[in-house]
Motif scaffolding. Structure first.
Motif, PDB file in Angstrom:
ATOM      1  N   GLY A 105      -3.968  81.826  -0.143  1.00  0.00           N
ATOM      2  CA  GLY A 105      -4.600  82.682  -1.145  1.00  0.00           C
ATOM      3  C   GLY A 105      -5.750  83.468  -0.536  1.00  0.00           C
ATOM      4  N   ILE A 106      -5.834  84.738  -0.906  1.00  0.00           N
ATOM      5  CA  ILE A 106      -6.898  85.630  -0.411  1.00  0.00           C
ATOM      6  C   ILE A 106      -7.566  86.211  -1.651  1.00  0.00           C
ATOM      7  CG2 ILE A 106      -7.371  87.747   0.905  1.00  0.00           C
ATOM      8  CD1 ILE A 106      -4.548  87.115   2.287  1.00  0.00           C
ATOM      9  N   PHE A 131      -2.561  87.342  -3.283  1.00  0.00           N
ATOM     10  CA  PHE A 131      -3.728  88.171  -2.971  1.00  0.00           C
ATOM     11  C   PHE A 131      -4.267  88.756  -4.273  1.00  0.00           C
ATOM     12  CE2 PHE A 131      -5.511  92.390  -2.590  1.00  0.00           C
ATOM     13  CZ  PHE A 131      -6.439  92.272  -1.561  1.00  0.00           C
ATOM     14  N   VAL A 132      -5.589  88.793  -4.410  1.00  0.00           N
ATOM     15  CA  VAL A 132      -6.222  89.567  -5.477  1.00  0.00           C
ATOM     16  C   VAL A 132      -7.341  90.374  -4.835  1.00  0.00           C
ATOM     17  CG1 VAL A 132      -7.449  89.515  -7.680  1.00  0.00           C
ATOM     18  CG2 VAL A 132      -5.670  87.830  -7.230  1.00  0.00           C
ATOM     19  N   GLY A 133      -7.355  91.670  -5.077  1.00  0.00           N
ATOM     20  CA  GLY A 133      -8.384  92.525  -4.496  1.00  0.00           C
ATOM     21  C   GLY A 133      -8.023  93.982  -4.695  1.00  0.00           C
ATOM     22  N   SER A 134      -8.496  94.821  -3.791  1.00  0.00           N
ATOM     23  CA  SER A 134      -8.319  96.268  -3.962  1.00  0.00           C
ATOM     24  C   SER A 134      -6.885  96.699  -3.660  1.00  0.00           C
ATOM     25  CB  SER A 134      -9.277  97.009  -3.030  1.00  0.00           C
ATOM     26  OG  SER A 134      -8.928  96.726  -1.693  1.00  0.00           O
ATOM     27  N   CYS A 146       0.541  90.523  -5.116  1.00  0.00           N
ATOM     28  CA  CYS A 146      -0.763  91.154  -4.927  1.00  0.00           C
ATOM     29  C   CYS A 146      -1.223  91.783  -6.236  1.00  0.00           C
ATOM     30  CB  CYS A 146      -0.684  92.224  -3.832  1.00  0.00           C
ATOM     31  SG  CYS A 146      -0.257  91.515  -2.228  1.00  0.00           S
ATOM     32  N   MET A 147      -2.321  91.274  -6.762  1.00  0.00           N
ATOM     33  CA  MET A 147      -2.947  91.836  -7.961  1.00  0.00           C
ATOM     34  C   MET A 147      -4.061  92.760  -7.475  1.00  0.00           C
ATOM     35  SD  MET A 147      -0.939  89.700  -9.243  1.00  0.00           S
ATOM     36  CE  MET A 147      -1.313  88.332  -8.178  1.00  0.00           C
ATOM     37  N   MET A 148      -4.029  94.022  -7.889  1.00  0.00           N
ATOM     38  CA  MET A 148      -4.877  95.012  -7.213  1.00  0.00           C
ATOM     39  C   MET A 148      -5.733  95.816  -8.202  1.00  0.00           C
ATOM     40  SD  MET A 148      -2.099  96.054  -4.316  1.00  0.00           S
ATOM     41  CE  MET A 148      -1.043  96.908  -5.456  1.00  0.00           C
ATOM     42  N   GLY A 149      -6.135  96.993  -7.779  1.00  0.00           N
ATOM     43  CA  GLY A 149      -7.134  97.790  -8.489  1.00  0.00           C
ATOM     44  C   GLY A 149      -6.647  98.321  -9.830  1.00  0.00           C
ATOM     45  N   ALA A 150      -7.568  98.947 -10.553  1.00  0.00           N
ATOM     46  CA  ALA A 150      -7.265  99.295 -11.948  1.00  0.00           C
ATOM     47  C   ALA A 150      -8.040 100.523 -12.400  1.00  0.00           C
ATOM     48  CB  ALA A 150      -7.629  98.111 -12.836  1.00  0.00           C
TER      49      ALA A 150
END
Ligand code: NAD
Length: 503
Positions: free
Chosen positions: A152-153, A230-233, A253-257
């Motif tokens: 996980g990151i 991953f969660v981040g930009s 990967c959960m990313m920006g919004a």
């Protein structure tokens, strides 16, 4: 980067059940964003240390995967109790290193705690299916088996909740884990990791390495890691997804919004304006589900001055100060980036209704503070619309109809969250059906699902098809094995003239 110093505590690695000092020569300061006080130094772990963590996780998997599901669940029952008992301490560390207010910090821990509680239910979640008599005397059933070492990151903005989205569910499913927390605020994450060890997670089942680019790339490439969360930009998440996938791993990967909230003229005005101020500026706008664009439909645009008034009334202060509504942003460089975006909004013709660029925060002259800032007349093509600001800056725009609002949102590349405020069930249902965004709030500004469901951002805000917690993550962290079985029993007399056919 700095050299390790003896005067400031160092953040430890967790390898094979031991909290150990890194042997790296590269360190980074963990800094209180309200004061610039250096709280700790965090190592950029070496390739050998990452390899040691993965090797420990690989060894531990051999026994952990066979540990009975009830024994796994009981560790998380104990863990949730320890988190509750230490909630205030974790929140205080979190506020010091991340900047958000103490109530927000407790909320950060609490939303993670809910996932731990869900992990304690693993016995009813990791269930396969069975179809009896798919052919004569034949049954087919599925096993949801753990896949091995997972990694996980995590980002800086929820240093409690997001690590807790990841390792409890992965480990409860029978996997072992290597966590790479945000290097900007790893201390609250490490306090939660200490509690996890205290709760009984065996050596090697949970490991932590710190670092940034090199460690992340090492995780993506490592042949013994089977899955990466991953969660981040969006920029980094896209890189992680591509690199991990190329190395044959599962990746999510959960990313920006850029989350739009639509306000219809029939909305409950007081509730709506309060919700918009809280969801736009809370946690200094550093939430992936923050409401960052308000879309007034028709007559509701008249409420703009009242929204500005509510934004102006919010108190900016260090997160531990009583009465603070929002704290500083994470770093001087984040502040500089946000100020530059505000400047671009002015230059590109948006109307700066509220300018929070130079707040006066008594007692904290060095903090990375920006007060609530609000633009009207924002349009696609402006940088403040096209880019994720990730600060206390709310963009507002006005359209004529609900159809216009839906078309605007569906044309935006992001799909993390959205919302509609209305008293009309028919309008809300139309919005729910036609909007192409993964998480929708109806009179709810930040619709992050509880762990009975999964986090379901979509389109440009996500790569990979399964969400990071809830039922979907059980499938992410397991391999479905399908068994088709037939048993011969000489004592059982087969019906006359019957043959088993497996077509
Ligand atoms: P980030 O992408 O800068 O960092 C995330 C992680 O990636 C960190 O652990 C960091 O060490 C690592 N990293 C940073 N740069 C890297 C690089 N060049 N190569 C490899 N790894 C690198 O994100 P952040 O600033 O910590 O967090 C804010 C972002 O996270 C925002 O875009 C926000 O929307 C997003 N976010 C999304 C969700 C979601 O669920 N969709 C939730 C929270 C935050």
């Amino acid at each position: 980067m700095t050299q390790a110093s003896h005067t400031v505590p160092t953040v430890k690695l967790l390898i094979n059940g031991e909290f150990v000092e890194s042997r790296t020569s590269e360190w980074r300061d963990v800094v209180n964003p309200a004061t610039q006080e250096v709280l700790a130094r965090v190592p950029m772990a070496t390739a050998e240390e990452l390899n040691a963590a993965v090797a420990a996780a690989k060894r531990a998997f051999e026994s952990w995967k066979k540990t009975p599901i009830g024994a796994r669940a009981r560790i998380f029952l104990k863990y949730q109790q320890l988190i509750r008992e230490n909630m205030k301490e974790v929140a205080a560390i979190l506020t010091a290193e991340q900047g958000k207010t103490l109530p927000d910090a407790e909320g950060d821990v609490f939303r993670g705690l809910e996932v731990v509680e869900h992990a304690a239910n693993i016995g009813t979640l990791q269930l396969g299916g069975l179809a009896n008599n798919v052919a004569s005397g034949v049954d087919t059933y599925t096993l949801l088996q753990p896949i091995g070492v997972c990694a996980g990151i995590t980002p800086f903005n929820f240093p409690a909740m997001i690590p807790l989205w990841m390792f409890p569910m992965a480990i409860a499913c029978g996997n072992t884990f290597v966590l790479k927390p945000s290097e900007q605020d790893p201390m609250s994450t490490m306090k939660l990791v200490e509690l996890a060890v205290e709760a009984g997670i065996p050596p090697g089942v949970l490991n932590v390495v710190h670092g940034a680019v090199d460690v992340v790339n090492g995780i993506c490439d490592h042949p013994d890691i089977k899955a990466v969360s991953f969660v981040g930009s969006t920029r980094v998440g896209t890189h992680v997804y591509n690199r991990a996938s190329l190395a044959g791993k599962r990746a999510q990967c959960m990313m920006g919004a850029k989350n739009h909230v639509v306000v219809l003229p029939d909305a409950h005005k007081e509730q709506t304006l309060n919700a918009l101020a809280g969801a736009g500026f809370g946690a200094a706008g550093q939430r992936c589900m923050a409401s960052s664009v308000v879309v007034f439909v028709g007559e509701s645009a008249r409420w703009l001055p009242e929204l500005v008034g509510r934004a102006r009334a919010l108190k900016v202060n260090a997160g531990h100060e009583p009465g603070a509504d929002l704290g500083p942003v994470i770093s001087p460089s984040a502040k500089a980036r946000i100020l530059e975006l505000i400047e671009s909004g002015v230059e590109e013709g948006a109307t700066l209704e509220l300018d929070g660029r130079t707040p006066d925060v008594a007692g904290y002259p060095r903090g990375n503070f920006i007060a609530p800032t609000l633009f009207s007349g924002v349009r696609p093509g402006m940088r403040i619309y096209d880019e994720e600001i990730f600060g206390p800056v709310l963009c507002t725009m006005a359209v004529d109809t609900l159809d216009d609002a839906i078309a605007l949102i569906n044309a935006n590349p992001n799909g993390n969250g959205t919302g509609v405020f209305t008293q009309s069930g028919a309008a809300a249902r139309k919005f729910q059906e036609e909007i192409d965004v993964g998480q929708v709030g109806i009179n709810v500004p930040i619709p992050v699902p509880v762990p009975l469901f999964s986090f379901t951002g979509s389109r440009g805000s996500k790569l990979g098809d399964l969400g990071p917690y809830g039922q979907q993550v059980i499938l992410f962290y397991t391999q479905t094995k399908t068994v088709t079985a037939r048993w011969f029993d000489d004592d059982v007399v087969a019906p006359v003239n019957t043959t088993i056919s497996l077509k």
